[in-house]
Design a protein around this motif. Sequence first.
Motif, PDB file in Angstrom:
ATOM      1  N   THR A 137       0.832  -1.204   0.000  1.00 16.86           N
ATOM      2  CA  THR A 137       0.000   0.000   0.000  1.00 16.86           C
ATOM      3  C   THR A 137       0.865   1.253   0.000  1.00 16.86           C
ATOM      4  OG1 THR A 137      -1.725  -1.200   1.181  1.00 16.86           O
ATOM      5  CG2 THR A 137      -1.848   1.200   1.219  1.00 16.86           C
ATOM      6  N   TRP A 138       1.872   1.280   0.871  1.00 15.79           N
ATOM      7  CA  TRP A 138       2.753   2.443   0.970  1.00 15.79           C
ATOM      8  C   TRP A 138       3.535   2.629  -0.331  1.00 15.79           C
ATOM      9  CZ3 TRP A 138       2.425   6.344   4.023  1.00 15.79           C
ATOM     10  CH2 TRP A 138       3.486   7.227   4.163  1.00 15.79           C
ATOM     11  N   TYR A 139       3.981   1.531  -0.914  1.00 15.36           N
ATOM     12  CA  TYR A 139       4.691   1.579  -2.195  1.00 15.36           C
ATOM     13  C   TYR A 139       3.763   2.099  -3.295  1.00 15.36           C
ATOM     14  CZ  TYR A 139       6.681  -0.126  -6.560  1.00 15.36           C
ATOM     15  OH  TYR A 139       7.128  -0.213  -7.839  1.00 15.36           O
ATOM     16  N   SER A 140       2.527   1.622  -3.329  1.00 13.37           N
ATOM     17  CA  SER A 140       1.586   2.015  -4.379  1.00 13.37           C
ATOM     18  C   SER A 140       1.218   3.492  -4.297  1.00 13.37           C
ATOM     19  CB  SER A 140       0.321   1.167  -4.302  1.00 13.37           C
ATOM     20  OG  SER A 140       0.634  -0.175  -4.535  1.00 13.37           O
ATOM     21  N   ILE A 141       1.008   3.987  -3.100  1.00 18.08           N
ATOM     22  CA  ILE A 141       0.625   5.409  -3.002  1.00 18.08           C
ATOM     23  C   ILE A 141       1.801   6.336  -3.269  1.00 18.08           C
ATOM     24  CG2 ILE A 141      -1.329   4.974  -1.467  1.00 18.08           C
ATOM     25  CD1 ILE A 141       0.339   6.112   0.819  1.00 18.08           C
ATOM     26  N   SER A 142       3.017   5.791  -3.329  1.00 19.84           N
ATOM     27  CA  SER A 142       4.163   6.639  -3.659  1.00 19.84           C
ATOM     28  C   SER A 142       4.099   7.124  -5.104  1.00 19.84           C
ATOM     29  CB  SER A 142       5.472   5.896  -3.406  1.00 19.84           C
ATOM     30  OG  SER A 142       5.676   4.895  -4.373  1.00 19.84           O
ATOM     31  N   TYR A 143       3.304   6.472  -5.932  1.00 21.35           N
ATOM     32  CA  TYR A 143       3.156   6.897  -7.323  1.00 21.35           C
ATOM     33  C   TYR A 143       2.098   7.994  -7.483  1.00 21.35           C
ATOM     34  CZ  TYR A 143       6.181   3.203  -9.030  1.00 21.35           C
ATOM     35  OH  TYR A 143       7.265   2.416  -9.288  1.00 21.35           O
ATOM     36  N   ILE A 144       1.337   8.272  -6.453  1.00 19.54           N
ATOM     37  CA  ILE A 144       0.320   9.318  -6.499  1.00 19.54           C
ATOM     38  C   ILE A 144       0.912  10.565  -5.847  1.00 19.54           C
ATOM     39  CG2 ILE A 144      -2.010   9.990  -5.804  1.00 19.54           C
ATOM     40  CD1 ILE A 144      -2.580   6.941  -5.516  1.00 19.54           C
ATOM     41  N   PRO A 145       0.982  11.671  -6.576  1.00 11.79           N
ATOM     42  CA  PRO A 145       1.592  12.880  -6.010  1.00 11.79           C
ATOM     43  C   PRO A 145       0.897  13.321  -4.712  1.00 11.79           C
ATOM     44  CG  PRO A 145       1.218  13.147  -8.359  1.00 11.79           C
ATOM     45  CD  PRO A 145       0.552  11.866  -7.956  1.00 11.79           C
ATOM     46  N   ALA A 147       0.241  11.863  -2.072  1.00 15.99           N
ATOM     47  CA  ALA A 147      -0.622  10.908  -1.364  1.00 15.99           C
ATOM     48  C   ALA A 147      -0.012  10.496  -0.034  1.00 15.99           C
ATOM     49  CB  ALA A 147      -0.871   9.673  -2.229  1.00 15.99           C
ATOM     50  N   ARG A 148       1.290  10.276  -0.004  1.00 14.52           N
ATOM     51  CA  ARG A 148       1.938   9.911   1.257  1.00 14.52           C
ATOM     52  C   ARG A 148       1.787  11.019   2.290  1.00 14.52           C
ATOM     53  NH1 ARG A 148       7.760   7.169  -0.031  1.00 14.52           N
ATOM     54  NH2 ARG A 148       7.006   5.126  -0.642  1.00 14.52           N
ATOM     55  N   ASP A 149       1.969  12.259   1.846  1.00 14.10           N
ATOM     56  CA  ASP A 149       1.811  13.382   2.768  1.00 14.10           C
ATOM     57  C   ASP A 149       0.390  13.446   3.312  1.00 14.10           C
ATOM     58  OD1 ASP A 149       4.463  14.111   2.307  1.00 14.10           O
ATOM     59  OD2 ASP A 149       3.910  15.499   0.678  1.00 14.10           O
ATOM     60  N   ALA A 150      -0.594  13.220   2.452  1.00 11.65           N
ATOM     61  CA  ALA A 150      -1.994  13.250   2.888  1.00 11.65           C
ATOM     62  C   ALA A 150      -2.282  12.133   3.886  1.00 11.65           C
ATOM     63  CB  ALA A 150      -2.920  13.131   1.682  1.00 11.65           C
ATOM     64  N   VAL A 151      -1.760  10.941   3.633  1.00  9.59           N
ATOM     65  CA  VAL A 151      -1.984   9.810   4.554  1.00  9.59           C
ATOM     66  C   VAL A 151      -1.315  10.088   5.896  1.00  9.59           C
ATOM     67  CG1 VAL A 151      -1.431   7.372   4.938  1.00  9.59           C
ATOM     68  CG2 VAL A 151      -2.324   8.107   2.737  1.00  9.59           C
TER      69      VAL A 151
END
Length: 160
Positions: A137-145, A147-151
Motif C-alpha cells: 500500500t505504501w509503495y503504491s501510493i508513492s506513485y500518487i503525487p 498521497a503519502r503526505d496526505a496519509v
Amino acid sequence: MDKLRRVLSGREENEELGLTAQVLDASTLSYSTRVKWFVICFAAGVLCSIFGTALLFLPSGLKLFAVFYTLGNIAAVSSTCFLMGPLKQLKRMFEPTRLIATIVMLLCLILTLCAVFWWQKKGLAIIFCILQFLAMTWYSISYIPFARDAVMKCFTTCLN
C-alpha cells in the motif's frame, strides 16, 4: 491520451529521442497491448490474492494462502512493467522516495514464504502477510503525487 502515454513511457514533451531509443521504442509493444497485459496481469494478481484468502480457512490452508497471496502481490507489481517497461520499473522502484518501501515489500515477500516453508511459523507468516499488505500500500501510493503526505497528515490528525 497522448500526454498519458508520454508520462507512462517516461518521455517529457520537450525531450527528443535518440536513434537507439527510437529503435527500441519501435520494437516494443503497442500502447493498447501494454494496457491489456497490464490489466490481465493485475487482475491475475488480485485473483491470486483473493483465492489465497479463501484458502486460508482450509485445514492446511495457511501455506496455500501465503503462496497465493505472495504470488498475487508479485503479479500486481509486475503488471506495471507492461506500462513502463521492466528497466524503467526497476529504476523507479529503487528511487530514493520508494527505496525503503521497496526493500520492506521485497523482504516481506521473501520472509512470508520463509516463515511458512522453512521456519513453519504460522503466526509469523500472518504477520509478514500483514506487513506485505502495508508495504504494498505504501509503495503504491508513492506513485500518487502528495498521497503519502496526505496519509501521514490524516494519521497524525487522528492520533492527536
